[in-house]
Structure formats: C-alpha cells, structure tokens
Motif scaffolding. Structure first.
Motif, PDB file in Angstrom:
ATOM      1  N   TYR A   1      52.688 -79.899  10.834  1.00 17.08           N
ATOM      2  CA  TYR A   1      51.473 -79.414  10.178  1.00 17.08           C
ATOM      3  C   TYR A   1      50.388 -79.106  11.202  1.00 17.08           C
ATOM      4  N   LEU A   2      50.309 -79.943  12.268  1.00 20.36           N
ATOM      5  CA  LEU A   2      49.313 -79.716  13.310  1.00 20.36           C
ATOM      6  C   LEU A   2      49.548 -78.369  13.988  1.00 20.36           C
ATOM      7  N   GLN A   3      50.823 -78.037  14.252  1.00 22.16           N
ATOM      8  CA  GLN A   3      51.145 -76.754  14.883  1.00 22.16           C
ATOM      9  C   GLN A   3      50.732 -75.582  13.994  1.00 22.16           C
ATOM     10  N   LYS A   4      51.044 -75.690  12.717  1.00 25.17           N
ATOM     11  CA  LYS A   4      50.683 -74.627  11.787  1.00 25.17           C
ATOM     12  C   LYS A   4      49.174 -74.567  11.599  1.00 25.17           C
ATOM     13  N   GLU A   5      48.552 -75.760  11.612  1.00 25.76           N
ATOM     14  CA  GLU A   5      47.094 -75.815  11.456  1.00 25.76           C
ATOM     15  C   GLU A   5      46.402 -75.108  12.618  1.00 25.76           C
ATOM     16  N   ARG A   6      46.945 -75.308  13.844  1.00 24.45           N
ATOM     17  CA  ARG A   6      46.353 -74.653  15.018  1.00 24.45           C
ATOM     18  C   ARG A   6      46.488 -73.132  14.925  1.00 24.45           C
ATOM     19  N   GLN A   7      47.652 -72.669  14.464  1.00 25.75           N
ATOM     20  CA  GLN A   7      47.853 -71.219  14.340  1.00 25.75           C
ATOM     21  C   GLN A   7      46.907 -70.633  13.306  1.00 25.75           C
ATOM     22  N   ILE A   8      46.761 -71.349  12.191  1.00 20.34           N
ATOM     23  CA  ILE A   8      45.852 -70.859  11.147  1.00 20.34           C
ATOM     24  C   ILE A   8      44.413 -70.889  11.638  1.00 20.34           C
ATOM     25  N   THR A   9      44.047 -71.960  12.365  1.00 23.85           N
ATOM     26  CA  THR A   9      42.684 -72.062  12.906  1.00 23.85           C
ATOM     27  C   THR A   9      42.404 -70.930  13.886  1.00 23.85           C
ATOM     28  N   LEU A  10      43.426 -70.655  14.739  1.00 20.81           N
ATOM     29  CA  LEU A  10      43.267 -69.564  15.697  1.00 20.81           C
ATOM     30  C   LEU A  10      43.056 -68.229  14.970  1.00 20.81           C
ATOM     31  N   TYR A  11      43.837 -68.037  13.938  1.00 20.38           N
ATOM     32  CA  TYR A  11      43.698 -66.796  13.159  1.00 20.38           C
ATOM     33  C   TYR A  11      42.313 -66.697  12.527  1.00 20.38           C
ATOM     34  N   LEU A  12      41.839 -67.785  11.935  1.00 19.08           N
ATOM     35  CA  LEU A  12      40.539 -67.774  11.264  1.00 19.08           C
ATOM     36  C   LEU A  12      39.399 -67.540  12.248  1.00 19.08           C
ATOM     37  N   GLU A  13      39.548 -68.042  13.488  1.00 18.81           N
ATOM     38  CA  GLU A  13      38.515 -67.822  14.492  1.00 18.81           C
ATOM     39  C   GLU A  13      38.540 -66.376  14.997  1.00 18.81           C
ATOM     40  N   CYS A  14      39.770 -65.858  15.216  1.00 12.03           N
ATOM     41  CA  CYS A  14      39.896 -64.514  15.792  1.00 12.03           C
ATOM     42  C   CYS A  14      39.500 -63.412  14.808  1.00 12.03           C
ATOM     43  N   ARG A  15      39.696 -63.648  13.540  1.00 10.61           N
ATOM     44  CA  ARG A  15      39.420 -62.621  12.534  1.00 10.61           C
ATOM     45  C   ARG A  15      37.937 -62.328  12.364  1.00 10.61           C
ATOM     46  N   LYS A  16      37.089 -63.137  12.993  1.00  3.42           N
ATOM     47  CA  LYS A  16      35.648 -62.966  12.823  1.00  3.42           C
ATOM     48  C   LYS A  16      35.109 -61.746  13.577  1.00  3.42           C
ATOM     49  N   THR A  17      35.812 -61.352  14.681  1.00  4.68           N
ATOM     50  CA  THR A  17      35.330 -60.235  15.500  1.00  4.68           C
ATOM     51  C   THR A  17      36.449 -59.208  15.692  1.00  4.68           C
ATOM     52  N   PHE A  18      36.052 -57.999  16.088  1.00  2.00           N
ATOM     53  CA  PHE A  18      37.020 -56.927  16.319  1.00  2.00           C
ATOM     54  C   PHE A  18      37.959 -57.279  17.455  1.00  2.00           C
ATOM     55  N   LEU A  19      37.363 -57.712  18.590  1.00  2.00           N
ATOM     56  CA  LEU A  19      38.179 -58.061  19.745  1.00  2.00           C
ATOM     57  C   LEU A  19      39.075 -59.260  19.458  1.00  2.00           C
ATOM     58  N   GLY A  20      38.553 -60.170  18.631  1.00  2.00           N
ATOM     59  CA  GLY A  20      39.348 -61.347  18.286  1.00  2.00           C
ATOM     60  C   GLY A  20      40.595 -60.977  17.513  1.00  2.00           C
ATOM     61  N   LYS A  21      40.448 -60.023  16.583  1.00  2.00           N
ATOM     62  CA  LYS A  21      41.598 -59.599  15.796  1.00  2.00           C
ATOM     63  C   LYS A  21      42.641 -58.945  16.681  1.00  2.00           C
ATOM     64  N   VAL A  22      42.156 -58.117  17.624  1.00  2.00           N
ATOM     65  CA  VAL A  22      43.081 -57.455  18.536  1.00  2.00           C
ATOM     66  C   VAL A  22      43.778 -58.488  19.413  1.00  2.00           C
ATOM     67  N   LYS A  23      42.997 -59.452  19.912  1.00  2.00           N
ATOM     68  CA  LYS A  23      43.554 -60.495  20.772  1.00  2.00           C
ATOM     69  C   LYS A  23      44.617 -61.289  20.041  1.00  2.00           C
ATOM     70  N   TYR A  24      44.347 -61.675  18.785  1.00  2.00           N
ATOM     71  CA  TYR A  24      45.309 -62.469  18.015  1.00  2.00           C
ATOM     72  C   TYR A  24      46.597 -61.670  17.772  1.00  2.00           C
TER      73      TYR A  24
END
Length: 756
Positions: free
Chosen positions: A345-368
């Motif tokens: 769950y921690l691994q999946k939680e980190r991936q979801i957290t990363l996605y939620l952080e990256c989706r906030k900006t244009f560059l973040g979405k591209v980076k993810y």
C-alpha cells in the motif's frame, strides 16, 4: 392484715418444707464454704457461654448478690455474700439480706423448680443436640481457677429464682446432693486442649463460607470430665430449607483433622472459586459432610483429590498450550500479511501521491508522464529468509512448570492454577490480537484494491501525452493520511545519602522491591532460614552440629503437635494458613502467610540425617548465590551486638537500627558498626523474606525487621574508631539497670570476595 401475714407465713413455711430448709437450725452443708477468690477474664463477652460441664451439686458454693443478671461480673462479685448470711442473719446488714430471701421465697413457684428437676433428669441422660437448653442463662455458675471452686453467683434483683432454689434443695437433701447437674460455666474461655482460640475462630469463618450461617462452638465435659467439642449451627439443605447440624470432635487428632479438612476446602474454594465449589450436606449422624463431584470429602482422601486435580490441570495446560501455539502462529501469519500489505500500500500510495503532486502544474504532468514511461520498477514486498527466521526466534511460548511428584500439595495446585490463569489471560489477549489483525488486513486489502484500481485507471491514459493531459485535468484531488510516531523517554532517578529516621521507609521499599525481582522462591526460603537458628549450622556445618540441630528441630516440631502419627505427608505444602487471615505491616493490611522453617526444611519425624545435611548444604549454596546477586542500594551503617568481644567472621546478621539490638539483658554489650558502601553484597530481611506473597498483597518495605545478613569473610574490615557509652534501661519490676556498651566502628572494603 393479720390474716394476710399468716397466709404468707404459711406459704413460706410450705416452701421451706419443700426445700428442706429450717431457718432456725444450723445448716451444716452451707457452713462448709471455702475461701473464694476469683479473677474475671478481660474483654470477655458477657452472657456468652462457651463451656458446659457436669458438676457435682455438693461442689457448688451458693453466693447471692444484690444485682441483676445483666450487671458485669465485677459488680456481681464485689457485692456477693454467701447464702448463709441470707438464711441465718447475725448483723443488721444480714437482716436486710434475710428480708430479701423471704421476698424471694414468696415469689418462688414450686412448679418451676419441678420443671428444672425434670429438665436436669433429661440432661443427666443425654446432652442436648444444641448443647444449650431452655433458660440456661439462669444458671449463673462460675469457676475459680485460683480457689479451684465452682460457685453460683445468683442476682437477687432477677425475678426467676427456680435454679437457685433447685440447687439449694438438692444440697440440703442427703439423698441427692451427690447428683450432678449439666450447666454452662459463665466467663469460662476455651481450654485450648483440642483446638486453640484462633483455630476455633477460623472454624467459625470457614463454616460461614459453606453454610452462610455462623456456628456455635462449645467445649462440653461429660460426667467423667472428658472433653468433647460440639459445633452446632444451621445450613441450607434444599431450596432455602434449612437444617440444624452438630459436629462432635472427641479427641485432639479428630479435631485437628476436621480443622485441616475445613481449612483445605476453604483455601481451595476461596483461592480457586472458578474451579472448586464444595457442596454441604447433612450426614446420617446429623453432622456436616462435604462433597465434590458427588464424592465425600474426608481428610484422608484430600491427598488423592489434590493429585487428581493436579493431573487434570496438567491436561488443561497442554490444551491451553496447543491453543496458544496455534494463535501465536496465526498471529505471526497475520502480521506477515499485514507487513506485506503495508509495503504494497505504501508503494501505491507513493505513486498516487506523486501523481497528485505532478498534476498541479504543466511541467509536473509532463514529468510524471515521461518518468513513468521510462522507469519500470518491480515491487519487492516479499520478506527475506533472514527476516522470517528472525521473527520465529523472537516468538516466546509459555512454559508451564509442572512438578513430577508422588503426591501434590495445595501449594502445588495453586501455583499451577496461577500459571494456567496467566496462560489463559495470554490466550484471551492473543484471540483479541488475531481478531484485530484479521479485521485490519481485511480493511487494508480493500484499500489496496481501491489504490490498485486508481493506478490502473491512470495507466489506461498513458498511451499518449494528450490523452493523459486530458485525464489529469479531470481527475479529482485525493488526500492521503500519514501517521505520527512518538518516542518515550525515561527519566533517571537521583540517589541521595542515607538518613535512618527519614529514609528507612523509602529505602526499605526500594530494597524489598528489588529482592522480590532478583531472588527465586527457593533463594528467599534460604534467606529466611538465616533469621532462625539454622544460621549457626550454616556457619559451622559439621556432622556433629547437623545431627544435633536435626534432633532439636524434631523435638520442637513434635512438641508443637505438627506431626500426625498416621499422616504420611502434609497436604498443605508450605501454606500454613488460609489466605483470608488479615494481618498488618506498616499500617497496611495484607493476607499473606508467614514462612515456616519446618516446612522449608521438610522436617518430619522420619527425616534422615542425610536429607537434612543435603538440605543445609543446598541452603549454603543458595545463600552464596544470593549474596552475589544482592547489592546495597545506598551507603549506610549496619550494627551487630555480642555480650563479649569477638572477631567478626562468617555469616553475621546485622541491623540498620542499633536501638533494636542493644536492649539485651546484659550489663556489658559490644556493638559492632560496619559502614556498608553502595553496591556491596548484603541481603536485607525485607518483608518478602518472612512471608509467602501468594496473593500479591504483601506491603513493600522492611516492617518485620530492619536486619540483613553479610558474609564478613568477603570483605576486609578496618577498625577506624572505638568508643563506649552507658545505657540506662528499665526492667519489668520498674527498677533501673545500667549497661555498658562498647562500640567498634569498622570501615568495610571489598577484599576476599573473589576467593569464596
């Protein structure tokens, strides 16, 4: 007026004739009064009869007292006079007494005396079932140990005089004065011939537990002056239907066996109420009998019962251990699953957290998008073999200490049952943990499933940057919860210097707590023996001394009636009292039992010298171990006294408080002071040394004694000061006694400790 007087005189004459009393003649039987001296018992319950006897009528002196029955014995005895003073007046004061007697004669009813006579005829044939009888309180008969005389102390202010005139009639009759009467003896306490007062009090308590009624216990003497203890009372026999019962104990052995049976059943039922419930019934003799599982309980079969119950408890222990093993393994399995789920769950939680952080900006979405596409990580959530083996090694299973003996004691059964209770408590806790982890894993499994679905939904839109961009803009923001970790810190305790008056209580508690944790039961027993004469044998364990010691212990043991001729072994083990005996230590109540040197040493009339010698050497070995374990928590002086100057060596018992040991009946005392330093080897006689703390109610401290034992051969003693002083003490007769005390002050250092 004259007619009434004549009528009264005729009635009095009729009653005098019935009694055989002639007022104008010398009454030989009544002039044989001996000098009477009587000392009443202190704090005796008035009007409570404990002793009944058959007494020869001619052995009773009749005394009259101008009081009533409810007055104290002191008031009655102080104002008492022989009945002859009432019959044949010689002084003016006697004339008043004579008038009182005539008034009593006027009120006397011959029918009442005849009823007493009939009652005594019955009593002479058989003692009543309840011992006491109708109007027994009218027999105001006492016994003087000083004068060896029975006397009736009859109050003239009472209204019923039948017993007085019955006794007077019998004494005046030459045919019946040799007869005996059965009466209670006022102010007479138990004789302690069969059972002492404490045991009788305990029997009352024990029987109350089983019958829920307080019994009455009497000492009854028959016509041959042979003693029998009668216990009478009531008990429920069927659905609130009550029955009387009577138990007769005819000799000391029978009384002790009954007492020990009651005590054993009482201890079992009070200490193990979930296991034992003894049923009370009336036997064919009208006495009480006790049953357990429809089997009659007698003292002789207690040992068999204890053995059977111990074996049954062993089987229960095996079943509990099997369940414990299953639950522990199940719990470890659930924990392993839980840890794997947490990692996943921690691994999946980190991936979801990363996605939620990256989706906030244009560059973040591209980076993810490009980081996920480039980096393919394989999750490794399985445990290594080393981790699994480490967990297995950390698992602790309960170990039940089972004794393999030919017979078992109550102590053995209680100890095993307490282990079972601890194991059952652990099993209940394991059951809760298993249920808790089972539920937790179910919840975590659901969370993992939801997280997996969420990530799979993201992965569906990673085929192109435009599709991912569109999905990321529509996705709702989700929050993730993080836990917190708190670390406990321990504070250190500062040491302070010792002041006897201020610190003895606190240090005593500290010492007692440490010694309870540090010493085993056997080691504590060995230390306790150092408070007895066994210390002398330990200091000089020669064959001659061991033989002499064993003979002396056997002699004392037999004198205290601790051995039954027909008893093979003691069913009580080291338990010498029941656990409800309330005692006080340091103003704190507890229910613990004092240790018994005879039980610890296993002294019986059949103890062999080889057994005793082996026991002494084992005690010596354990004492050495204890002295290596024990450390003084603080620097303090200790003291020991002798009536002559000696050189300290071997094991010696010292006292923290010198006032406790200088009150000897000696003119000259040698007081030795040793300055113990912190962490030096000394065993203190704290509360745990004197009591078996089965109920865990023993107060912490050094309330019994402020003493301790030291092996002076382990240290170097350096004399640093010598002084003396005189001591004035008051002896029993109130006179002053002068004592001379010589003090030798030693500095003590570690020296020969490693040589022993």
């Amino acid at each position: 007026m004259t007619a009434n007087t004549n009528e009264n005189n005729e009635k009095i004459k009729e009653k005098l004739d019935y009694l055989g009393l002639e007022l104008d003649k010398n009454l030989e039987i009544l002039t044989k009064c001996t000098s009477l001296e009587y000392k009443s018992l202190n704090q005796f319950e008035e009007n409570k009869y404990k002793v009944y006897k058959y007494i020869p009528i001619n052995k009773i002196q009749i005394m009259l007292t101008p009081t009533n029955r409810l007055n104290t014995i002191k008031e009655k005895y102080t104002l008492a006079s022989p009945i002859l003073n009432y019959i044949s007046p010689k002084t003016e004061e006697d004339m008043i007494k004579h008038a009182t007697l005539l008034r009593m004669l006027t009120s006397m009813q011959i029918e009442d005396i005849e009823k007493i006579e009939e009652q005594q005829k019955i009593l002479n044939k058989q003692i009543p079932f309840k011992v006491k009888f109708h109007k027994n309180y009218l027999w105001q008969i006492y016994y003087s140990n000083i004068s060896d005389t029975y006397f009736m102390l009859f109050p003239t202010e009472d209204l019923d005089y039948c017993t007085l005139f019955y006794l007077l009639k019998k004494q005046l009759s030459p045919k019946t004065k040799e007869e005996m009467i059965f009466v209670p003896i006022n102010h007479e306490d138990y004789s302690d011939k069969f059972l002492n007062k404490g045991q009788i009090s305990n029997i009352e308590k024990y029987l109350w537990l089983f019958t829920k009624q307080w019994p009455f216990i009497y000492e009854v003497y028959d016509k041959k002056d042979e003693l029998t203890i009668h216990i009478v009372g009531k008990t429920e026999c069927y659905e609130n239907i009550q029955s009387d019962y009577k138990i007769k104990l005819k000799n000391k052995e029978e009384a002790n066996k009954f007492y020990r049976l009651l005590k054993a059943l009482f201890i079992l039922q009070t200490e193990l109420p979930h296991r034992y419930k003894f049923e009370v019934k009336i036997d064919r003799y009208g006495a009480l009998e006790f049953e357990y599982n429809s089997k009659k309980m007698v003292y002789e079969n207690l040992s068999e019962l204890l053995t059977q119950e111990y074996i049954k408890s062993i089987e229960e222990a095996k079943d509990f251990q099997k369940e414990e093993n299953f639950l522990i393994n199940k719990l470890e399995e659930l924990k392993t699953i839980s840890q794997r789920q947490d990692k996943e769950y921690l691994q999946k939680e980190r991936q979801i957290t990363l996605y939620l952080e990256c989706r906030k900006t244009f560059l973040g979405k591209v980076k993810y998008f490009f980081s996920v596409k480039k980096i393919k990580k394989k999750s490794n959530i399985s445990e290594t073999n080393e981790e699994i083996n480490e967990k297995k090694d950390s698992i602790t299973y309960s170990k039940i200490k089972i004794l393999n003996k030919d017979f078992y004691t109550i102590e053995d059964l209680l100890k095993l049952d307490r282990q079972l209770d601890e194991l059952l408590f652990k099993i209940k806790k394991l059951r809760l943990d298993v249920d808790s982890f089972t539920e937790k894993n179910k919840q975590m499994e659901l969370k993992i499933r939801n997280a997996t679905l969420y990530i799979e939904e993201i992965d569906k839109h990673e085929k192109s940057i435009f599709e991912f961009w569109k999905f990321a803009n529509k996705d709702e923001n989700k929050l993730l919860i993080q836990g917190e970790y708190q670390e406990n810190t321990l504070s250190s305790k500062l040491e302070k210097s010792f002041n006897r008056e201020d610190d003895i209580e606190e240090i005593g508690i500290q010492i007692d707590r440490v010694q309870r944790d540090r010493f085993s039961r056997e080691e504590i027993d060995s230390i306790y023996l150092m408070t007895t004469e066994v210390l002398n044998i330990v200091n000089n364990p020669s064959n001659e001394n061991i033989i002499s010691s064993l003979e002396e212990l056997k002699k004392i043991y037999e004198e205290q009636s601790l051995i039954f001729n027909k008893e093979i072994h003691d069913i009580f083990g080291s338990i010498s009292e029941d656990f409800t005996m309330i005692k006080t230590l340091g103003n704190n109540k507890h229910r613990e039992v004092k240790k018994d040197k005879f039980k610890i040493l296993n002294i019986t009339k059949n103890t062999q010298i080889e057994e005793y010698s082996e026991k002494i050497h084992l005690i010596l070995k354990q004492l050495k171990i204890c002295l290596k374990k024990a450390k003084s928590p603080i620097s303090l002086p200790v003291y020991i006294t002798f009536n002559e100057k000696i050189k300290l060596n071997g094991y010696n018992v010292f006292d923290i408080n010198p006032e406790n040991i200088i009150n000897q009946d000696e003119n000259t005392i040698y007081l030795y002071r040793l300055n113990i330093k912190k962490d030096m080897s000394i065993v203190y006689f704290s509360n745990i040394i004197y009591y078996d703390n089965y109920n865990k109610t023993l107060p912490l401290g050094m309330d019994v004694s402020t003493k301790g034992i030291i092996d002076t051969d382990m240290f170097k003693l350096k004399l640093i000061n010598r002084t003396d002083f005189r001591l004035v003490s008051i002896v029993d007769n109130g006179k002053a006694k002068l004592k001379k005390v010589y003090v030798y002050d030693y500095e003590i250092e570690k020296g020969k400790e490693n040589d022993k």
